[in-house]
Every structure is written in structure tokens, then in C-alpha cells.
Write an enzyme that holds these catalytic residues in place. Structure first.
Site, PDB file in Angstrom:
ATOM      1  N   ASP A 134      33.371  34.054  34.588  1.00 28.40           N
ATOM      2  CA  ASP A 134      32.358  34.487  33.629  1.00 28.40           C
ATOM      3  C   ASP A 134      31.348  33.370  33.403  1.00 28.40           C
ATOM      4  OD1 ASP A 134      33.269  37.130  32.868  1.00 28.40           O
ATOM      5  OD2 ASP A 134      34.999  36.133  31.953  1.00 28.40           O
ATOM      6  N   HIS A 142      37.882  35.886  38.873  1.00 26.86           N
ATOM      7  CA  HIS A 142      36.729  36.356  38.108  1.00 26.86           C
ATOM      8  C   HIS A 142      36.200  35.199  37.258  1.00 26.86           C
ATOM      9  CE1 HIS A 142      34.375  39.510  36.055  1.00 26.86           C
ATOM     10  NE2 HIS A 142      34.582  38.820  34.951  1.00 26.86           N
ATOM     11  N   MET A 187      32.020  47.162  31.604  1.00 22.66           N
ATOM     12  CA  MET A 187      32.541  46.363  30.489  1.00 22.66           C
ATOM     13  C   MET A 187      33.181  47.310  29.470  1.00 22.66           C
ATOM     14  SD  MET A 187      31.844  43.322  31.332  1.00 22.66           S
ATOM     15  CE  MET A 187      32.645  42.671  29.853  1.00 22.66           C
ATOM     16  N   SER A 239      40.791  36.628  35.125  1.00 23.70           N
ATOM     17  CA  SER A 239      39.611  36.051  34.474  1.00 23.70           C
ATOM     18  C   SER A 239      39.900  34.597  34.110  1.00 23.70           C
ATOM     19  CB  SER A 239      39.254  36.855  33.217  1.00 23.70           C
ATOM     20  OG  SER A 239      38.139  36.261  32.600  1.00 23.70           O
ATOM     21  N   GLY A 247      42.401  39.187  31.826  1.00 20.88           N
ATOM     22  CA  GLY A 247      42.314  37.847  31.252  1.00 20.88           C
ATOM     23  C   GLY A 247      43.519  37.526  30.393  1.00 20.88           C
ATOM     24  N   ASP A 289      36.476  45.568  33.104  1.00 23.37           N
ATOM     25  CA  ASP A 289      36.559  44.210  32.546  1.00 23.37           C
ATOM     26  C   ASP A 289      36.592  44.303  31.015  1.00 23.37           C
ATOM     27  OD1 ASP A 289      36.397  41.499  32.053  1.00 23.37           O
ATOM     28  OD2 ASP A 289      34.360  41.253  32.841  1.00 23.37           O
ATOM     29  N   GLY A 290      37.700  43.918  30.427  1.00 26.71           N
ATOM     30  CA  GLY A 290      37.795  43.875  28.962  1.00 26.71           C
ATOM     31  C   GLY A 290      39.083  44.475  28.446  1.00 26.71           C
ATOM     32  N   GLY A 308      39.831  38.521  24.845  1.00 30.27           N
ATOM     33  CA  GLY A 308      40.731  38.835  23.729  1.00 30.27           C
ATOM     34  C   GLY A 308      40.191  39.823  22.714  1.00 30.27           C
ATOM     35  N   HIS A 343      30.625  36.745  37.580  1.00 26.11           N
ATOM     36  CA  HIS A 343      30.033  37.712  36.654  1.00 26.11           C
ATOM     37  C   HIS A 343      28.958  36.985  35.850  1.00 26.11           C
ATOM     38  CE1 HIS A 343      30.906  40.451  32.876  1.00 26.11           C
ATOM     39  NE2 HIS A 343      29.689  40.624  33.380  1.00 26.11           N
ATOM     40  N   MET A 350      26.531  36.699  33.166  1.00 29.26           N
ATOM     41  CA  MET A 350      26.058  37.216  31.874  1.00 29.26           C
ATOM     42  C   MET A 350      24.932  36.296  31.412  1.00 29.26           C
ATOM     43  SD  MET A 350      29.701  38.255  30.187  1.00 29.26           S
ATOM     44  CE  MET A 350      30.662  37.126  31.167  1.00 29.26           C
ATOM     45  N   GLY A 358      31.084  38.580  26.437  1.00 27.11           N
ATOM     46  CA  GLY A 358      30.922  37.274  25.787  1.00 27.11           C
ATOM     47  C   GLY A 358      32.239  36.596  25.457  1.00 27.11           C
ATOM     48  N   PHE A 359      33.250  37.384  25.137  1.00 26.01           N
ATOM     49  CA  PHE A 359      34.510  36.771  24.702  1.00 26.01           C
ATOM     50  C   PHE A 359      35.715  37.514  25.269  1.00 26.01           C
ATOM     51  CE2 PHE A 359      31.306  35.880  21.535  1.00 26.01           C
ATOM     52  CZ  PHE A 359      31.446  34.508  21.361  1.00 26.01           C
ATOM     53  N   MET A 374      28.051  32.391  31.306  1.00 18.29           N
ATOM     54  CA  MET A 374      27.362  32.852  30.090  1.00 18.29           C
ATOM     55  C   MET A 374      26.323  31.839  29.643  1.00 18.29           C
ATOM     56  SD  MET A 374      30.713  34.360  28.131  1.00 18.29           S
ATOM     57  CE  MET A 374      31.838  33.017  28.448  1.00 18.29           C
TER      58      MET A 374
END
Ligand code: DX5
Ligand code: ZN
Length: 212
Positions: free
Chosen positions: A32, A30, A134, A7, A192, A170-171, A142, A63, A65, A139-140, A34
Site C-alpha cells: 500500500d 500487496h 475496496m 498486505s 492484512g 481488499d479490506g 483493521g 496499490h 493510493m 487508508g488503514f 499512500m
């Protein structure tokens, strides 16, 4: 063989060209995207994606979002996306958007928020080659892994072969979690924070060796 999607949100954006060189063995990058509306954060924009494209040959998994993603599918094709993943929660006409992604020569993916059920997307699964679950609220980076998503992962893992899609998570994925999730039928992993904390290429090698 499993696939690893680093990520880019978690790379050192001030030194991105250098971090991109550390991703040997990655299958996709990947990205993101947003809009500050569908998710409470912004990023990564066109300039950044073009910069990534310029400094790496690894195909891009984008991805989205963002709300109403169909307006922007051509744009992401033009800047080099290979997989384009959209959220059903953000698009009233998700089937049309998935068809458009394929018509434009890219791989259609669908992403499910933690609170979105398999039932919601059952009809459109035949239109998808990639299903992204997900395991944090989008959105974030960590964040903490949401254990209640495991039931959905198991359900989709059973469908993946029959419906011919790659199941991706993912996450908050790390070395140990890949090992736990692989038996559920998950083939692709977005990583990530855990990846960029160490030597990414070394970690990718280690994960692939352990999870054939
Ligand atoms: C979250 C993003 C993820 C995130 C992953 O909205 O979709 O791709 O960057 O980062 P980690 O692995 O730290 O959860
Ligand atoms: Zn993502």
C-alpha cells in the site's frame, strides 16, 4: 486456484525480513503506497519496497493510493513492481495511465473505492488485467467490512470472465470471508490483519485448500 496477496502494511515492520519468510504460498505481496492526500495516511515508501524486494522473491502488487499516479509509474517499475493498481478517483486520465503501466511491461490494475460504481470504470475495464474492489475506505488496515460493496462485487464477478480480468478484494478479508466471496467469481484476496495475527503460511495453506 485462488490467489492470496498478504498486505505488507500489516506485517511487523520492525521485523520485516522475518515476517517475509513466513509468507510461503503467497502469490503476490500487496504494497500500500499512500500520499497523505488521496488517503489520510502515509506509507509504504521506496526504501521499504526495496527492502521487501531484497528479502523476498514473491512478485509485488503495488496499490497506489496517491493523486496523479502517472508521474510515478516508471519509478515503481524500476523498483520491481509487477502489478500496479491505480484509482480512477485520483487520476483525470486513467486510461493513459493504465496504458502506460502495460507499455512498461507491468500488469495494469484499477482500484475502486467503496463509493465508486462499476459504471465509472466500465470503459476502461478492457485495459485492466486486475480489478481491486475496496471493501473498506482506503487508508488503514483493521477496519470494518462495508457490506454495501457486495452488490458491486457481484456485478463485477459476472463481468470478470468476459472482460478477462482478475477480481480482487481488499479490506477486512479473513478465512470466513474468502469462503463467502469466492462464489461471486472473486479469485484474488488481499489479507492484512487476519493473516499476520496467526501463522501466515499455515493460514494461506488452509484458505487455498478450502477454496479451490
Ligand atoms: C487499506 C489497504 C489494505 C489494508 C488491508 O487501505 O488498502 O490493503 O492494508 O488490511 P486489512 O486486511 O486489515 O483490512
Ligand atoms: Zn491495499
Amino acid at each position: 486456484m485462488i490467489k492470496i496477496h498478504p498486505s505488507i502494511l500489516c506485517a511487523d515492520l520492525g521485523n520485516l525480513a522475518n515476517d517475509l519468510k513466513r509468507l510461503e504460498g503467497a502469490d503476490y505481496l500487496h504494497i500500500d503506497v499512500m500520499d497523505g492526500d488521496f488517503v489520510p495516511n502515509f506509507g509504504l515508501g521506496t526504501n521499504m519496497i526495496e527492502h521487501v524486494r531484497k528479502h523476498s522473491d514473491i512478485p509485488l502488487d503495488v496499490h497506489l493510493m496517491i493523486r496523479n499516479p502517472s508521474r510515478h509509474i516508471r519509478h515503481f517499475r524500476d523498483i520491481g513492481a509487477k502489478i500496479v493498481t491505480v484509482h480512477p478517483e485520483a487520476d483525470t486520465h486513467i486510461s493513459g495511465t493504465l496504458q502506460l503501466i502495460r507499455e512498461l511491461g507491468m500488469t495494469p490494475g484499477i482500484a475502486l473505492n467503496p463509493g465508486t460504481s462499476v459504471e465509472t470504470v466500465k470503459e476502461v475495464l478492457p485495459l485492466c488485467d486486475h480489478v481491486l474492489v475496496m471493501t473498506v475506505n482506503p487508508g488503514f488496515a483493521g477496519q470494518k467490512f462495508l457490506d454495501f460493496t457486495l452488490l458491486k462485487l457481484a456485478e463485477l464477478g459476472k463481468l470478470a470472465e468476459e472482460k478477462k480480468f482478475d477480481l480482487c478484494v481488499d479490506g477486512n478479508i479473513d478465512f470466513d470471508r474468502v469462503k463467502l466471496l469466492r462464489p461471486l467469481g472473486i479469485k484474488s484476496f488481499v489479507i492484512g490483519t487476519a493473516l499476520f495475527k496467526h501463522d501466515p503460511a499455515e493460514m494461506i495453506r488452509k484458505i487455498k485448500k478450502e477454496n479451490k
